[in-house]
Design a protein around this motif. Structure first.
Motif, PDB file in Angstrom:
ATOM      1  N   ASP A 226       0.653  -0.992  -0.039  1.00 42.39           N
ATOM      2  CA  ASP A 226      -0.139   0.045  -0.099  1.00 42.39           C
ATOM      3  C   ASP A 226       0.914   1.175  -0.057  1.00 42.39           C
ATOM      4  O   ASP A 226       1.856   1.437   0.775  1.00 42.39           O
ATOM      5  CB  ASP A 226      -0.715   0.006   1.244  1.00 42.39           C
ATOM      6  N   ILE A 227       0.539   2.257  -0.795  1.00 39.18           N
ATOM      7  CA  ILE A 227       1.372   3.499  -0.908  1.00 39.18           C
ATOM      8  C   ILE A 227       0.245   4.583  -0.356  1.00 39.18           C
ATOM      9  O   ILE A 227      -0.700   4.928  -1.168  1.00 39.18           O
ATOM     10  CB  ILE A 227       1.637   3.772  -2.390  1.00 39.18           C
ATOM     11  N   PRO A 228       0.309   4.921   0.690  1.00 42.63           N
ATOM     12  CA  PRO A 228      -0.464   6.165   1.116  1.00 42.63           C
ATOM     13  C   PRO A 228      -0.331   7.289   0.468  1.00 42.63           C
ATOM     14  O   PRO A 228       0.550   7.805   0.048  1.00 42.63           O
ATOM     15  CB  PRO A 228      -0.319   6.409   2.535  1.00 42.63           C
ATOM     16  N   ALA A 229      -1.669   8.073   0.167  1.00 47.36           N
ATOM     17  CA  ALA A 229      -1.725   9.367  -0.472  1.00 47.36           C
ATOM     18  C   ALA A 229      -2.620  10.149   0.434  1.00 47.36           C
ATOM     19  O   ALA A 229      -3.520   9.775   1.016  1.00 47.36           O
ATOM     20  CB  ALA A 229      -2.415   9.264  -1.951  1.00 47.36           C
ATOM     21  N   ARG A 230      -2.349  11.557   0.463  1.00 43.50           N
ATOM     22  CA  ARG A 230      -3.135  12.359   1.248  1.00 43.50           C
ATOM     23  C   ARG A 230      -3.583  13.742   0.445  1.00 43.50           C
ATOM     24  O   ARG A 230      -2.913  14.247  -0.237  1.00 43.50           O
ATOM     25  CB  ARG A 230      -2.091  12.854   2.551  1.00 43.50           C
ATOM     26  N   VAL A 231      -4.946  14.019   0.663  1.00 45.92           N
ATOM     27  CA  VAL A 231      -5.499  14.879  -0.059  1.00 45.92           C
ATOM     28  C   VAL A 231      -5.687  16.076   1.049  1.00 45.92           C
ATOM     29  O   VAL A 231      -6.561  16.066   1.809  1.00 45.92           O
ATOM     30  CB  VAL A 231      -6.942  14.638  -0.527  1.00 45.92           C
ATOM     31  N   PHE A 232      -4.898  17.190   1.084  1.00 47.93           N
ATOM     32  CA  PHE A 232      -5.223  18.275   1.753  1.00 47.93           C
ATOM     33  C   PHE A 232      -6.187  19.210   1.354  1.00 47.93           C
ATOM     34  O   PHE A 232      -6.221  19.518  -0.070  1.00 47.93           O
ATOM     35  CB  PHE A 232      -3.987  18.902   2.203  1.00 47.93           C
ATOM     36  N   TYR A 233      -7.253  19.432   2.009  1.00 45.11           N
ATOM     37  CA  TYR A 233      -8.154  20.321   1.641  1.00 45.11           C
ATOM     38  C   TYR A 233      -8.502  21.638   2.476  1.00 45.11           C
ATOM     39  O   TYR A 233      -8.056  21.625   3.559  1.00 45.11           O
ATOM     40  CB  TYR A 233      -9.671  19.384   1.511  1.00 45.11           C
ATOM     41  N   ASP A 234      -9.162  22.688   2.072  1.00 47.24           N
ATOM     42  CA  ASP A 234      -9.684  23.702   2.870  1.00 47.24           C
ATOM     43  C   ASP A 234     -11.105  23.953   2.651  1.00 47.24           C
ATOM     44  O   ASP A 234     -11.641  23.490   1.630  1.00 47.24           O
ATOM     45  CB  ASP A 234      -8.764  24.948   2.430  1.00 47.24           C
ATOM     46  N   GLY A 235     -11.752  24.507   3.579  1.00 48.02           N
ATOM     47  CA  GLY A 235     -13.169  25.068   3.602  1.00 48.02           C
ATOM     48  C   GLY A 235     -13.664  24.217   4.629  1.00 48.02           C
ATOM     49  O   GLY A 235     -13.297  23.451   5.490  1.00 48.02           O
ATOM     50  N   THR A 236     -15.188  24.058   4.396  1.00 44.16           N
ATOM     51  CA  THR A 236     -16.030  23.573   5.370  1.00 44.16           C
ATOM     52  C   THR A 236     -17.049  22.537   4.589  1.00 44.16           C
ATOM     53  O   THR A 236     -18.248  22.723   4.617  1.00 44.16           O
ATOM     54  CB  THR A 236     -16.994  24.464   6.307  1.00 44.16           C
ATOM     55  N   PRO A 237     -16.521  21.379   3.997  1.00 47.30           N
ATOM     56  CA  PRO A 237     -17.343  20.447   3.540  1.00 47.30           C
ATOM     57  C   PRO A 237     -18.355  19.754   4.141  1.00 47.30           C
ATOM     58  O   PRO A 237     -18.143  19.599   5.336  1.00 47.30           O
ATOM     59  CB  PRO A 237     -16.405  19.487   2.908  1.00 47.30           C
TER      60      PRO A 237
END
Length: 335
Positions: A226-237
């Protein structure tokens, strides 16, 4: 429902007062209940003034509040007095006219529901005397050309329309900080083509931050792991949030598919997922190109981000590795 009509004007001044250290942030008088409003133009607005309006609208959009100005330049709109109520409410029309205040450069016509504080309708009227230099008494001309500096005997259109678009979003005049676009007066030859920090913060406070992906780094790791990926987001979903990861370029000899994932419970940034390469036997290092978006429960879709995953060939292959790797040259994403 109870509604009221609020009229706001930007007035000319011979000289601007200087800003003070303890500036007061813009007062919020209302907000749109939608995430965007279309800005269109009557044919009384010259082409170069339309171009300046687009630049000013994008200055507000670049604050990344959860509200956007959509620009309609494909066709001219009728005057707001001639529009159907539905069309009028869905469009901000910029047109020429005669403001009630003879010193006004432009005025913003606003209808706001006094109970809910929701803005129901806005339109902008530009003093036609200042565009066309008509009328019995001379007035300062509006400069739409975007010249820098603005001619000393003219008024800067981009600064003026930036101010009025602030009223469209629900902000009042600023009375004590001449660096802000919403400062109540605009002298000849002066430009205020950028928003001050207080205006940006007030706009975000009014609408919240836009849901957007800030970053999704390229990742690499060995095959079969497994190769981990990270999605950094902004806002208030609003959760659940859906992730769509589309294959843009699949490496030769591999089988690739689009993958969707769901984040059911509210989670802070970053959101994570995993890549995994499952070849039938160790293969040469391969890189895959992807495009990812996020969609929240309100249907708000983020910007698309392109990124890569690289599966490196293991340094050594142990007995039975073909079975452990999965038996097919495929890349999968979980969750």
């Amino acid at each position: 429902m109870k509604s009221g009509l609020l009229r706001i004007a930007l007035a000319t001044a011979i000289a601007a007062s200087t800003g003070v250290a303890s500036a007061t942030p813009p007062v919020i008088y209302g907000k749109y209940g939608t995430r965007s409003i279309t800005v269109g133009f009557h044919n009384s607005i010259p082409t170069d003034c339309i171009s300046s309006t687009i630049v000013a609208a994008n200055a507000w959009n670049m604050v990344y509040a959860d509200f956007d100005f959509k620009l309609n330049t494909a066709s001219f709109q009728p005057r707001f007095e001639e529009q159907t109520p539905t069309f009028d409410d869905q469009n901000v029309t910029v047109q020429d006219g005669t403001p009630q205040n003879p010193n006004a450069i432009m005025t913003t016509r606003v209808r706001v529901n006094t109970s809910t504080k929701l803005i129901e309708n806005t339109d902008i009227t530009v003093d036609k005397r200042r565009i066309n230099q008509t009328g019995s008494s001379p007035v300062a001309k509006l400069s739409c050309t975007g010249l820098n500096p603005t001619p000393a005997d003219q008024l800067d259109f981009e600064s003026s329309i930036l101010h009025e678009l602030g009223h469209v979003t629900g902000l009042e005049d600023v009375g004590d900080d001449a660096s802000c676009a919403l400062y109540y007066s605009l002298p000849l030859g002066i430009q205020r083509r950028a928003l001050c920090a207080d205006e940006k913060q007030a706009h975000i406070a009014n609408y919240g931050k836009r849901f957007q992906i800030l970053s999704l780094a390229n990742v690499a790791g060995p095959q079969g792991v497994d190769i981990p990926a990270r999605v950094f987001y902004d806002g208030t979903p609003k959760f659940p949030v859906q992730r769509k990861t589309k294959i843009v370029e699949c490496a030769s000899g591999w089988s690739c598919s689009d993958y969707n994932g769901t984040y059911s419970s509210a989670a802070p940034s970053p959101l994570t997922f995993n890549f995994k390469c499952t070849p039938s036997s160790p293969m040469a290092t391969a890189t895959f190109r992807w495009r990812t978006t996020l969609t929240d429960a309100n249907g708000v879709i983020t910007n698309a981000v392109d990124h890569t995953s690289t599966c490196t060939k293991p340094a050594t292959a142990k007995a039975g590795s073909a079975h452990e790797l999965g038996g097919v040259n495929r890349i999968v994403i979980t969750p």
